[in-house]
Design a protein around this motif. Sequence first.
Motif, PDB file in Angstrom:
ATOM      1  N   MET A   1       4.465  12.110 -46.870  1.00  0.00           N
ATOM      2  CA  MET A   1       3.358  11.162 -47.009  1.00  0.00           C
ATOM      3  C   MET A   1       2.874  10.748 -45.620  1.00  0.00           C
ATOM      4  SD  MET A   1       3.392   7.687 -49.323  1.00  0.00           S
ATOM      5  CE  MET A   1       1.931   6.712 -49.486  1.00  0.00           C
ATOM      6  N   SER A   2       1.539  10.753 -45.393  1.00  0.00           N
ATOM      7  CA  SER A   2       0.988  10.479 -44.076  1.00  0.00           C
ATOM      8  C   SER A   2       1.084   8.999 -43.728  1.00  0.00           C
ATOM      9  CB  SER A   2      -0.480  10.917 -44.045  1.00  0.00           C
ATOM     10  OG  SER A   2      -1.077  10.529 -42.841  1.00  0.00           O
ATOM     11  N   ASN A   3       1.442   8.721 -42.464  1.00  0.00           N
ATOM     12  CA  ASN A   3       1.471   7.348 -41.967  1.00  0.00           C
ATOM     13  C   ASN A   3       0.211   7.009 -41.183  1.00  0.00           C
ATOM     14  OD1 ASN A   3       4.024   6.640 -42.961  1.00  0.00           O
ATOM     15  ND2 ASN A   3       5.032   7.769 -41.294  1.00  0.00           N
ATOM     16  N   GLU A   4      -0.772   7.907 -41.212  1.00  0.00           N
ATOM     17  CA  GLU A   4      -1.998   7.701 -40.452  1.00  0.00           C
ATOM     18  C   GLU A   4      -2.741   6.466 -40.949  1.00  0.00           C
ATOM     19  OE1 GLU A   4      -5.247  10.764 -38.790  1.00  0.00           O
ATOM     20  OE2 GLU A   4      -5.166  10.651 -40.974  1.00  0.00           O
ATOM     21  N   LYS A   5      -3.117   5.581 -40.011  1.00  0.00           N
ATOM     22  CA  LYS A   5      -3.835   4.369 -40.376  1.00  0.00           C
ATOM     23  C   LYS A   5      -5.292   4.705 -40.663  1.00  0.00           C
ATOM     24  CE  LYS A   5      -1.050   0.945 -37.919  1.00  0.00           C
ATOM     25  NZ  LYS A   5      -1.058  -0.129 -36.890  1.00  0.00           N
ATOM     26  N   THR A   6      -5.809   4.104 -41.731  1.00  0.00           N
ATOM     27  CA  THR A   6      -7.197   4.347 -42.105  1.00  0.00           C
ATOM     28  C   THR A   6      -7.966   3.030 -42.148  1.00  0.00           C
ATOM     29  OG1 THR A   6      -6.739   4.193 -44.483  1.00  0.00           O
ATOM     30  CG2 THR A   6      -6.581   6.383 -43.471  1.00  0.00           C
ATOM     31  N   THR A   7      -9.281   3.153 -42.114  1.00  0.00           N
ATOM     32  CA  THR A   7     -10.170   2.008 -42.263  1.00  0.00           C
ATOM     33  C   THR A   7     -11.386   2.486 -43.037  1.00  0.00           C
ATOM     34  OG1 THR A   7     -11.294   0.198 -41.090  1.00  0.00           O
ATOM     35  CG2 THR A   7     -11.430   2.399 -40.097  1.00  0.00           C
ATOM     36  N   PHE A  11     -18.010   3.224 -47.954  1.00  0.00           N
ATOM     37  CA  PHE A  11     -17.044   3.237 -49.052  1.00  0.00           C
ATOM     38  C   PHE A  11     -15.932   4.269 -48.849  1.00  0.00           C
ATOM     39  CE2 PHE A  11     -20.455   1.631 -52.276  1.00  0.00           C
ATOM     40  CZ  PHE A  11     -20.305   0.348 -51.763  1.00  0.00           C
ATOM     41  N   LYS A  12     -16.020   5.065 -47.769  1.00  0.00           N
ATOM     42  CA  LYS A  12     -15.013   6.090 -47.512  1.00  0.00           C
ATOM     43  C   LYS A  12     -13.884   5.524 -46.654  1.00  0.00           C
ATOM     44  CE  LYS A  12     -18.676   9.573 -47.262  1.00  0.00           C
ATOM     45  NZ  LYS A  12     -19.465  10.375 -46.309  1.00  0.00           N
ATOM     46  N   ASN A  13     -12.696   6.070 -46.828  1.00  0.00           N
ATOM     47  CA  ASN A  13     -11.595   5.782 -45.915  1.00  0.00           C
ATOM     48  C   ASN A  13     -11.543   6.877 -44.857  1.00  0.00           C
ATOM     49  OD1 ASN A  13     -10.513   3.351 -46.806  1.00  0.00           O
ATOM     50  ND2 ASN A  13      -9.344   4.328 -48.429  1.00  0.00           N
ATOM     51  N   VAL A  14     -11.475   6.463 -43.598  1.00  0.00           N
ATOM     52  CA  VAL A  14     -11.408   7.428 -42.499  1.00  0.00           C
ATOM     53  C   VAL A  14     -10.293   6.989 -41.549  1.00  0.00           C
ATOM     54  CG1 VAL A  14     -13.870   7.970 -42.646  1.00  0.00           C
ATOM     55  CG2 VAL A  14     -13.104   6.160 -41.084  1.00  0.00           C
ATOM     56  N   PRO A  15      -9.755   7.907 -40.749  1.00  0.00           N
ATOM     57  CA  PRO A  15      -8.764   7.504 -39.745  1.00  0.00           C
ATOM     58  C   PRO A  15      -9.354   6.458 -38.803  1.00  0.00           C
ATOM     59  CG  PRO A  15      -8.812   9.893 -39.973  1.00  0.00           C
ATOM     60  CD  PRO A  15      -9.976   9.370 -40.767  1.00  0.00           C
ATOM     61  N   VAL A  16      -8.549   5.456 -38.451  1.00  0.00           N
ATOM     62  CA  VAL A  16      -9.013   4.348 -37.614  1.00  0.00           C
ATOM     63  C   VAL A  16      -9.703   4.857 -36.345  1.00  0.00           C
ATOM     64  CG1 VAL A  16      -8.204   2.472 -36.112  1.00  0.00           C
ATOM     65  CG2 VAL A  16      -7.412   2.601 -38.473  1.00  0.00           C
ATOM     66  N   GLU A  17      -9.077   5.852 -35.702  1.00  0.00           N
ATOM     67  CA  GLU A  17      -9.620   6.301 -34.419  1.00  0.00           C
ATOM     68  C   GLU A  17     -10.917   7.097 -34.567  1.00  0.00           C
ATOM     69  OE1 GLU A  17      -6.619   9.373 -35.789  1.00  0.00           O
ATOM     70  OE2 GLU A  17      -6.732   7.186 -35.688  1.00  0.00           O
ATOM     71  N   GLN A  18     -11.302   7.433 -35.810  1.00  0.00           N
ATOM     72  CA  GLN A  18     -12.527   8.204 -36.030  1.00  0.00           C
ATOM     73  C   GLN A  18     -13.740   7.331 -36.360  1.00  0.00           C
ATOM     74  OE1 GLN A  18     -12.999  11.720 -35.850  1.00  0.00           O
ATOM     75  NE2 GLN A  18     -11.055  11.494 -34.767  1.00  0.00           N
ATOM     76  N   LYS A  19     -13.499   6.077 -36.780  1.00  0.00           N
ATOM     77  CA  LYS A  19     -14.625   5.266 -37.254  1.00  0.00           C
ATOM     78  C   LYS A  19     -15.682   5.066 -36.176  1.00  0.00           C
ATOM     79  CE  LYS A  19     -16.180   0.958 -39.295  1.00  0.00           C
ATOM     80  NZ  LYS A  19     -15.880  -0.234 -40.091  1.00  0.00           N
ATOM     81  N   GLN A  20     -15.252   4.771 -34.966  1.00  0.00           N
ATOM     82  CA  GLN A  20     -16.209   4.522 -33.882  1.00  0.00           C
ATOM     83  C   GLN A  20     -17.143   5.715 -33.691  1.00  0.00           C
ATOM     84  OE1 GLN A  20     -14.545   2.701 -30.288  1.00  0.00           O
ATOM     85  NE2 GLN A  20     -15.927   3.945 -29.067  1.00  0.00           N
ATOM     86  N   LYS A  21     -16.586   6.925 -33.794  1.00  0.00           N
ATOM     87  CA  LYS A  21     -17.402   8.139 -33.643  1.00  0.00           C
ATOM     88  C   LYS A  21     -18.430   8.248 -34.772  1.00  0.00           C
ATOM     89  CE  LYS A  21     -15.746  12.307 -34.757  1.00  0.00           C
ATOM     90  NZ  LYS A  21     -16.732  13.080 -35.564  1.00  0.00           N
ATOM     91  N   TYR A  22     -17.990   7.985 -36.009  1.00  0.00           N
ATOM     92  CA  TYR A  22     -18.904   8.093 -37.145  1.00  0.00           C
ATOM     93  C   TYR A  22     -20.031   7.055 -37.052  1.00  0.00           C
ATOM     94  CZ  TYR A  22     -15.418  11.117 -39.397  1.00  0.00           C
ATOM     95  OH  TYR A  22     -14.554  12.137 -39.696  1.00  0.00           O
ATOM     96  N   VAL A  23     -19.663   5.808 -36.699  1.00  0.00           N
ATOM     97  CA  VAL A  23     -20.676   4.762 -36.549  1.00  0.00           C
ATOM     98  C   VAL A  23     -21.641   5.138 -35.428  1.00  0.00           C
ATOM     99  CG1 VAL A  23     -21.084   2.349 -35.901  1.00  0.00           C
ATOM    100  CG2 VAL A  23     -19.242   2.916 -37.492  1.00  0.00           C
TER     101      VAL A  23
END
Length: 249
Positions: A1-7, A11-23
């Motif tokens: 099971m992945s321990n990767e943090k998401t935010t 409405f989608k869940n994405v890895p925390v470190e990826q959100k800034q790029k998507y925004v």
Amino acid sequence: MSNEKTTHFGFKNVPVEQKQKYVGEVFHSVAAKYDIMNDLMSMGIHRLWKRYTIEMSGARPGQSILDLAGGTGDLTMKFSRIVGDEGQVVLSDINSSMLNVGRDKLLDHGYAGNIEYVQANAECLPFADNTFDCITIAFGLRNVTDKQKALESMTRVLKPGGRLMVLEFSKPTNPGFEKVYDRYSFSVLPMLGKLVTNDSESYRYLAESIRMHPDQKTLKHMMRKAGLDRVDYHNLTGGVVALHRGFKY
């Protein structure tokens, strides 16, 4: 099971470190037509919300103001006139496309002397403690990955007695109106985005991000937790938007 943090990204869940790029991709896409879309989406009412924010800011000649996530510079323009030659306004945005559009717009309108432009992340502001008399963040907090960290960063760079103003979409107070607003947000906004910017997905994200943003009472609690005092909020247009204000002591 992945321990990767998401935010959440809408409405989608994405890895925390990826959100800034998507925004970032969203705002690079919409920057050139951002002002036109604001007028269309709000039927011009965003100008009244911003005017109210200026009135509640208590800005005076000679003060230092940070317009955070300031985008195309609507608030900076007004603050520049208020603080005058002895004051300073910093227009800051994490997105280079938005910052460039804002700078070009202000220069085209003859604003220069008391404005500085800084590309910065709200979560780790590159300013000394106790720098600004007032900080505004208008329609930007909901796009920040760690909102609590950003509020704490803003509080740190406020002068004692300074105030933070958060103007943001919020939760409508009337359930019937909320249904109409939802229909408008998820049907009309993406359609406008498609017609004006050829980008419906970015405006679908913006509608989703509004629904994921903390409501009025939650944001008030977060601002208190960040170290602000006398935190209050004012619902505008039936709670579609709320202006939160807190003071540093």
